[in-house]
Every structure is written in C-alpha cells, then in structure tokens.
Design an enzyme around this catalytic site. Structure first.
Site, PDB file in Angstrom:
ATOM      1  N   LYS A 108       0.856  -1.192   0.000  1.00 30.80           N
ATOM      2  CA  LYS A 108       0.000   0.000   0.000  1.00 30.80           C
ATOM      3  C   LYS A 108       0.883   1.229   0.000  1.00 30.80           C
ATOM      4  O   LYS A 108       2.022   1.184   0.466  1.00 30.80           O
ATOM      5  CB  LYS A 108      -0.872   0.033   1.261  1.00 30.80           C
ATOM      6  N   THR A 192     -15.186  -2.845  -7.194  1.00 30.95           N
ATOM      7  CA  THR A 192     -15.302  -2.942  -5.726  1.00 30.95           C
ATOM      8  C   THR A 192     -16.768  -3.090  -5.342  1.00 30.95           C
ATOM      9  O   THR A 192     -17.144  -3.938  -4.519  1.00 30.95           O
ATOM     10  CB  THR A 192     -14.670  -1.715  -5.050  1.00 30.95           C
TER      11      THR A 192
HETATM   12  N1  GLU Z   1      -7.375   0.174  -3.075  1.00 32.77           N
HETATM   13  C1  GLU Z   1      -8.145  -1.007  -3.333  1.00 32.77           C
HETATM   14  C2  GLU Z   1      -8.183  -1.891  -2.117  1.00 32.77           C
HETATM   15  O1  GLU Z   1      -8.023  -1.442  -1.005  1.00 32.77           O
HETATM   16  C3  GLU Z   1      -7.707  -1.724  -4.598  1.00 32.77           C
HETATM   17  C4  GLU Z   1      -6.296  -2.220  -4.597  1.00 32.77           C
HETATM   18  C5  GLU Z   1      -5.842  -2.755  -5.946  1.00 32.77           C
HETATM   19  O2  GLU Z   1      -6.620  -2.759  -6.879  1.00 32.77           O
HETATM   20  O3  GLU Z   1      -4.668  -3.155  -6.010  1.00 32.77           O
HETATM   21  O4  GLU Z   1      -8.440  -3.059  -2.203  1.00 32.77           O
END
Ligand code: GLU
Length: 422
Positions: A108, A192
């Site tokens: 992250k 999502t």
């Molecule tokens: N930010 C999103 C999460 O927390 C997506 C992460 C991604 O696609 O790598 O899952």
C-alpha cells in the site's frame, strides 16, 4: 487517524492477526514474518506549485508480503495518511489477495495531502514525483500499485507514463486502475461495488433477506459507495440512508430513495446536498450527521468511507443486522466483539471489497498478455471468485465457530503460511 492506541489501525490489524494465530496454533516463524512488512519506503516529495513556490509532501510505500505474488495495493491521497495506516492497509491487502486466492501479495502507498487543495497540474506533478521516488522498487513482477481513497485513473495514467519515461520502456502492468485508453480494464471502475454486491446477495440468501424488505444505509459516496447504491437500488433493495464526507440524509419512513435521487448524487460526484432534497416532494428526507446515520434503523449498513467508523463507542447502538465493509478497516476489533454479541453479521473488508483488487489482477493479466477483455468477460470471471471466497469464508466460520472476519483471516493465513514455507 490514530489519536489513541485503540484506534491505531496497525495495532488493530495485528490484534486480528494474533487472534487468528492462536486459533491456528500458527508456526512462530510464520507469525513473526506476518507481523512485519518486508520493506518500508519513505520519501519527501518536492513539488513545484503553480505560484512558483515549492512544497514538500510525505509519501510512503509499504511492501508487506510477496509470498503469494507481487506486492499489490492502492495509493491513498488523504490528509490523515500516516505510516501506521499504510502499514495496516498493506497488511490487509496481503490478507485480501489470499482470501480471494489471486496470485498477488500485499502492499500500500500514501501521500499526506488533501488533493482537493491542489490544481490539476499540481496533482500531476505530485503523482509523477511519487513515481520518481519509488519506481526502482515497483514493476509488473515486483509491486503493482492501484487507486485508493482520492486517487483516480488519471493519476494512475500519469504514474504509468512516468514509469515508462524513467525506465525507457512502456509497461502498463506496473500499475492498475488506469483509464481504458492507457491499458485499464473494463469493469475496474465498478469492481469494488460489484464484488461487495455479490457478497450482499450471498448473505441475503443465507439470512433469507428479501430485497424489497431490506433497508440499506450506505456511508460514503465515493467510487465504491455510489456504485454500490446503484446496484442495490436496481436490484430492489430499499436505500434509506446515504452520506458523503460532509452530509448525510435519511428516510425515516423506510420506503427508500427514488432512483433519480441516487443517480443525481452519483452524477454530481461528491455532495449529497446537490440532490436538492427539498425537490423530492413525495418523500420526506432528513439531514443527519455522518455519525448519527450509522445508528439509524436499517437492515444492512454499508461502510464505504474510512477506518474506525464503528468503534467500542457506538457499536452498541448499531441497529443493522448486517454490515458490509466496502472501506478498509471501518470496524475496530473492540467493536467487532460487541457486534458479535449482538449476532450481527459483518462481511469483512478483506472479503467484501476484494472485487477491486481482483479486477486489478485481471487488468495486470491483460497488460502482460497483451489482451483486452470485454466487460462481460471481466464480470463473468469476477463473480465465481467472489462467490467461492464467500462460501469458503462462511464454511470456515462454521467450522471454527467464529465470525466472518476471523474466518477470512484463518483462510488467508493458512494460504500464506503454505506459500511462505515453500
Ligand atoms: N485500493 C483497493 C483496495 O483497497 C484496490 C487495490 C488494488 O486494486 O490493487 O483493495
């Protein structure tokens, strides 16, 4: 975001891990590895502002674990970003990719900035500066960032372009969540919400909740919350409460908002007040605060904003029967305990919002294989992954007589331990 220890997201994440390790009697060496990120990257980004001055911004990338594949996870632009938050989020990505069983690890990133205070050109320079600072550690087989809170496909495009310039090679697979023109995947923007909605349907099925009799409150009106609202409305669920970062509205009659209202909020983007509440003569909608909205009467509460929204302070007053975590870390471990005593079903973030990273994985695959999948193909590949993960988590919860979060962690940690021993 971490004023006191109780709500420090990294400590919360580690207490979830400890609980899982105890249940699994996890090998000590594996536990110790899972308690520490593999690499922490920090930088001070120097950005030229439009007025000619330069400003410095704190930026992070945490590469938590790559036992199951390249580090994977978004980059957040928010004024409350902190190192502990990024560490927690990167750990949760490690668990999440394992829950849906895609060959990726966890990472992250974040910058401490309120992006709304920047012009487009400043935002572009900031995003390119981020890539410059960390590009040596990123790449399609090393670490693949993506969007997160307040980062967009435009930002991903700038970063992919900067990476190509810095390495002298176009490699769209270095980052996901790009625009379609720059190699993004169809269906990534709604992924999502799509994934969370499959989870809602699976839970509704288990608990025998019929859409028409199911009242939903959604906190957060970004990409995940707004798209989820639309899906739920179309499927006949009653949306009785919505909020964004500033405002909240609630329909105490429990009839649900009309579709045009939901659409107009989505079309206008951020503020719920733009839907001209007074124009909806047929319905009485009430303004409330973001905090109070969570405690209103409903069947399903969808948390699509930030961490630490349901804590030991308000958990007792939550009236929903089901919580769907579209945000990361919205329910604290102390709140989890209280909710479990109330028999409330919490669909944990590491399952409920995993649709995003799953389609990110599809985007990465398409980039590497030089393919372009149709939206229908993306959706038809996402659904079985989400359904399977849900069933496995549900069955694990039954087997270990535990809540769904602990079950998801058990499933993920078993997979991680296996990969780490190899
Ligand atoms: N930010 C999103 C999460 O927390 C997506 C992460 C991604 O696609 O790598 O899952």
């Amino acid at each position: 975001m971490s004023k006191n220890n109780k709500n420090n997201p990294y400590q919360n994440a580690m207490s979830q891990l400890t609980k899982t390790a105890k249940i699994l009697k996890l090998d000590k060496a594996v536990l110790v590895k899972l308690q520490h990120p593999q690499r922490i990257l920090k930088a001070k980004l120097t950005v030229k502002m439009d007025n000619g001055q330069t400003k410095k911004f704190d930026a992070y990338r945490v590469q938590y674990n790559n036992a199951r594949g390249p580090f994977k996870g978004g980059i957040r632009y928010h004024k409350q970003v902190s190192m502990d938050e990024v560490k927690a989020l990167s750990f949760w990505m490690t668990i999440k990719t394992a829950v849906v069983n895609i060959p990726m690890g966890g990472g992250k990133g974040g910058i401490i900035i309120d992006p709304h205070t920047l012009s487009q050109t400043e935002l572009e320079r900031l995003s390119r500066a981020y890539m410059k600072a960390f590009y040596k550690y990123l790449g399609p087989s090393q670490d693949v960032p993506a969007p997160d809170v307040y980062t967009t496909s435009q930002i991903m495009d700038w970063m992919a372009d900067e990476y190509a310039k810095l390495t002298g090679k176009k490699q769209p697979g270095v980052i996901t969540g790009k625009s379609i023109a720059a190699g993004g995947s169809l269906g990534r923007d709604t992924a999502t919400a799509d994934g969370g909605f499959y989870v809602l349907k699976a839970i509704a099925n288990k608990l025998k909740l019929k859409p028409k009799q199911t009242r939903i409150i959604i906190q957060g009106f970004g990409n995940a919350g707004a798209n989820f609202a639309q899906l739920a409305y179309k499927a006949g669920f009653k949306i009785v409460g919505l909020s964004d970062s500033k405002n909240a509205i609630y329909d105490p009659a429990g009839k649900g908002f009309n579709y045009n209202l939901v659409k107009s909020i989505k079309a206008k983007g951020d503020a719920v007040t733009v839907c001209k509440i007074n124009d909806l003569k047929c319905q009485k909608l009430y303004h409330t605060t973001n905090e109070k909205l969570l405690e209103k009467d409903c069947d399903v509460l969808v948390l699509a904003a930030l961490e630490n929204q349901v804590t030991e302070k308000n958990a007792k007053r939550i009236k929903a029967k089901v919580i769907i975590e579209l945000a990361n870390g919205p329910v604290t471990p102390l709140a989890d305990k209280i909710l479990a005593e109330k028999n409330l079903v919490v669909a944990p973030d590491v399952l409920a919002n995993a649709g995003g990273v799953t389609v990110s994985y599809f985007e990465w695959l398409q980039n590497i294989k030089k393919q372009k999948w149709s939206k229908a193909k993306v959706k038809s590949k996402l659904k079985p992954i989400m359904d399977k993960a849900f069933i496995q988590v549900w069955q694990t919860a039954k087997k270990y007589k535990t809540d769904l979060r602990t079950a998801a962690f058990i499933l993920a940690v078993e997979r991680l331990a296996k990969a780490m021993k190899k």
